[in-house]
Design a protein around this motif. Structure first.
Motif, short mmCIF file in Angstrom:
data_model
loop_
_atom_site.label_atom_id
_atom_site.label_comp_id
_atom_site.label_asym_id
_atom_site.label_seq_id
_atom_site.Cartn_x
_atom_site.Cartn_y
_atom_site.Cartn_z
N LYS A 16 0.75 -1.23 0.12
CA LYS A 16 -0.09 0.08 0.09
C LYS A 16 0.84 1.38 -0.04
CE LYS A 16 -3.97 -1.84 2.36
NZ LYS A 16 -4.85 -1.74 3.45
N VAL A 17 1.84 1.03 0.89
CA VAL A 17 3.05 2.37 0.77
C VAL A 17 3.51 2.57 -0.54
CG1 VAL A 17 5.11 3.14 1.77
CG2 VAL A 17 3.38 2.27 3.21
N PHE A 18 3.98 1.40 -1.13
CA PHE A 18 4.52 1.65 -2.67
C PHE A 18 3.48 1.96 -3.54
CE2 PHE A 18 5.19 -0.15 -6.71
CZ PHE A 18 6.25 0.21 -7.11
N ARG A 19 2.15 1.63 -3.52
CA ARG A 19 1.20 2.28 -4.51
C ARG A 19 1.06 3.58 -4.34
NH1 ARG A 19 -0.94 -3.16 -3.49
NH2 ARG A 19 -2.58 -2.31 -1.98
N LEU A 20 0.61 4.05 -3.19
CA LEU A 20 0.69 5.42 -2.88
C LEU A 20 1.77 6.34 -3.27
CD1 LEU A 20 -0.97 7.76 -1.73
CD2 LEU A 20 0.03 7.48 0.35
N THR A 28 8.55 4.13 -10.76
CA THR A 28 8.60 3.01 -9.99
C THR A 28 10.02 3.13 -9.27
OG1 THR A 28 7.36 1.78 -11.67
CG2 THR A 28 8.76 0.44 -10.03
N GLU A 29 10.89 3.64 -9.93
CA GLU A 29 12.26 3.85 -9.13
C GLU A 29 12.10 4.61 -8.00
OE1 GLU A 29 12.09 4.07 -12.25
OE2 GLU A 29 13.03 2.21 -13.01
N ILE A 121 -8.46 9.48 -3.95
CA ILE A 121 -9.04 8.61 -4.82
C ILE A 121 -8.07 7.42 -4.85
CG2 ILE A 121 -7.90 9.08 -7.13
CD1 ILE A 121 -10.79 8.78 -8.11
N GLN A 122 -6.86 7.55 -4.56
CA GLN A 122 -5.83 6.47 -4.54
C GLN A 122 -6.18 5.68 -3.14
OE1 GLN A 122 -3.10 5.57 -6.24
NE2 GLN A 122 -2.63 3.92 -4.93
N LEU A 123 -6.25 6.30 -2.03
CA LEU A 123 -6.55 5.70 -0.62
C LEU A 123 -7.69 5.27 -0.75
CD1 LEU A 123 -5.23 8.63 1.72
CD2 LEU A 123 -3.99 6.21 0.96
N ARG A 124 -8.87 5.67 -1.19
CA ARG A 124 -10.05 4.94 -1.26
C ARG A 124 -10.34 3.93 -2.12
NH1 ARG A 124 -14.08 3.26 1.94
NH2 ARG A 124 -16.03 3.07 0.67
N ASP A 125 -10.30 4.33 -3.37
CA ASP A 125 -10.70 3.29 -4.41
C ASP A 125 -9.67 2.19 -4.88
OD1 ASP A 125 -13.04 4.65 -4.73
OD2 ASP A 125 -12.55 5.89 -6.60
N ILE A 126 -8.46 2.68 -4.56
CA ILE A 126 -7.14 1.63 -4.80
C ILE A 126 -6.86 1.02 -3.49
CG2 ILE A 126 -4.80 1.49 -5.60
CD1 ILE A 126 -5.58 3.59 -7.72
#
Length: 169
Positions: A16-20, A28-29, A121-126
């Motif tokens: 989750k930390v990485f995706r945020l 990505t890097e 939107i990142q935190l809620r939907d993803i």
């Protein structure tokens, strides 16, 4: 706090930390570096972690702040836009191209949202956090989270509709 206890506590939300971080930094890097830096900071302050109600919410807030700091820094001008492609087996080439285009378009639309809407939107939907958790992380009212999420979704929906209709009303 021992290493094994630390790992049990913080590793479940590493993705989750990485995706945020990836949502905010795009590269990505850079997201990998941000995740590594966050876990280093958590390890340095491992004895203070028990003071927090939700270590995960604290880590997400730290990630958000670190990413904003990175984007404000002079090195941020070196960040490049990288999009991952969505792939699904068993579909025709044309359908895969259309899906890739749609996914890329949604990524671009999310990137064009205001920062707060982008994060929400990142935190809620993803990441699938609850409204109260997001409100705590961003230090805003849960109602404001709902309003921002609604506005973000509406903006994306309108832009997608406009794009798919080729601008025809």
């Amino acid at each position: 706090m021992k290493q094994s206890e630390f790992l049990k506590t913080v590793m479940p939300f590493k993705d989750k930390v990485f995706r945020l971080a990836k949502r905010l930094l795009v590269s990505t890097e850079e997201a990998e570096d941000a995740t590594q830096e966050l876990y280093f900071k958590l390890w340095k302050n491992k004895n203070k972690l028990a003071d927090y109600n939700s270590i995960e919410a604290f880590a997400m807030t730290m990630t958000k702040n670190y990413c904003f700091d990175r984007l404000k820094s002079k090195q941020a001008s070196n960040l490049k836009l990288v999009h991952s492609n969505y792939q699904e087996n068993g579909t025709s080439l044309q359908k895969r191209v259309e899906l890739n285009d749609s996914v890329s378009l949604v990524h671009k639309l999310i990137e064009n949202l205001p920062e707060q809407q982008k994060i929400i939107i990142q935190l809620r939907d993803i990441e699938e956090y609850e409204f109260e958790e997001i409100a705590e992380m961003l230090q805003i009212n849960p109602t404001a989270v709902r309003v921002s999420l609604s506005r973000a979704r509406k903006t994306i929906r309108e832009q997608l509709t406009k794009q798919h209709n080729y601008g025809i009303s």
